[in-house]
Design an enzyme around this catalytic site. Structure first.
Site, PDB file in Angstrom:
ATOM      1  N   THR A  40       0.804  -1.224   0.000  1.00 17.02           N
ATOM      2  CA  THR A  40       0.000   0.000   0.000  1.00 17.02           C
ATOM      3  C   THR A  40       0.834   1.269   0.000  1.00 17.02           C
ATOM      4  OG1 THR A  40      -0.119   0.137   2.415  1.00 17.02           O
ATOM      5  CG2 THR A  40      -1.800  -1.205   1.321  1.00 17.02           C
ATOM      6  N   ASP A  41       0.135   2.374  -0.284  1.00 21.39           N
ATOM      7  CA  ASP A  41       0.762   3.686  -0.138  1.00 21.39           C
ATOM      8  C   ASP A  41       0.521   4.170   1.294  1.00 21.39           C
ATOM      9  OD1 ASP A  41      -1.887   4.625  -0.028  1.00 21.39           O
ATOM     10  OD2 ASP A  41      -1.850   5.436  -2.055  1.00 21.39           O
ATOM     11  N   TYR A  42       0.859   5.380   1.592  1.00 20.39           N
ATOM     12  CA  TYR A  42       0.746   5.897   2.958  1.00 20.39           C
ATOM     13  C   TYR A  42      -0.701   6.010   3.451  1.00 20.39           C
ATOM     14  CZ  TYR A  42      -0.410  10.293   0.689  1.00 20.39           C
ATOM     15  OH  TYR A  42      -1.014  11.239  -0.082  1.00 20.39           O
ATOM     16  N   THR A  43      -1.670   5.914   2.572  1.00 21.50           N
ATOM     17  CA  THR A  43      -3.079   6.010   2.983  1.00 21.50           C
ATOM     18  C   THR A  43      -3.723   4.646   3.225  1.00 21.50           C
ATOM     19  OG1 THR A  43      -3.959   5.967   0.721  1.00 21.50           O
ATOM     20  CG2 THR A  43      -3.359   8.131   1.624  1.00 21.50           C
ATOM     21  N   ILE A  45      -4.102   2.367   0.842  1.00 25.47           N
ATOM     22  CA  ILE A  45      -4.687   1.926  -0.434  1.00 25.47           C
ATOM     23  C   ILE A  45      -3.589   1.224  -1.230  1.00 25.47           C
ATOM     24  CG2 ILE A  45      -5.740   2.706  -2.604  1.00 25.47           C
ATOM     25  CD1 ILE A  45      -7.532   3.169  -0.144  1.00 25.47           C
TER      26      ILE A  45
END
Length: 166
Positions: A40-43, A45
């Site tokens: 995932t990315d930092y969010t 997602i």
């Protein structure tokens, strides 16, 4: 919007996909995945490139299921690089979710192998990603496209195609 822009092909909205259309993926090879933090990315997602990794893993496992080991291809001097890729992101996959990467070989034309993909929820009710990938057989030593697929690969793909054709 200019006249030139309005004449370009437009993708249908993702909410135009009906659940009944998800049945088309029922007979495809399935590769289950659970989303881990490094996907995932930092969010939280799934990062867009992660889907490509999952699709490659699914394709390699699909080939293994029909008796084609990727390591054996490499040992024979054959590689199958991606030469064309189209991806459509329908909705986000999030940290902790389990999904299924579905794939099928669409056809083999000479040394080109075309694959379709769908990443769906485990219950098959949500569509997250669809994609199309084209591979070619490459002679690693010469760095050139092969004239034909190795015989064992061609035979295995023909059997697979016969089993999964509608």
């Amino acid at each position: 919007m200019s006249e030139e822009q309005s004449s370009q092909a437009q993708l249908p909205p993702t909410d135009a996909i009906e659940l009944s259309s998800l049945r088309q993926f029922e007979r495809w090879f399935e590769y289950p995945v659970r989303v881990h933090p490094h996907h995932t990315d930092y969010t939280g997602i799934v990062w867009h490139g992660t889907y490509l990794t999952w699709m490659e893993e699914a394709r390699v496992e699909c080939l293994r299921s029909i008796g084609v080991e990727f390591a054996d291809l490499v040992a024979l001097g054959c590689d199958l690089p991606v030469v064309e890729l189209t991806v459509r992101y329908h909705r986000a996959v999030e940290l902790g979710m389990a999904v299924v990467v579905k794939t099928r070989m669409v056809d083999v034309t000479g040394v080109r192998i075309n694959w379709d993909y769908a990443i769906v929820s485990t219950d098959g009710q949500q569509l997250f990603v669809t994609a199309k990938v084209t591979l070619v057989a490459l002679d690693k030593e010469r760095g050139k496209i092969m004239r034909q697929l190795p015989t064992n690969v061609k035979d295995a793909l023909a059997k697979f195609s016969a089993l999964h054709s509608n």
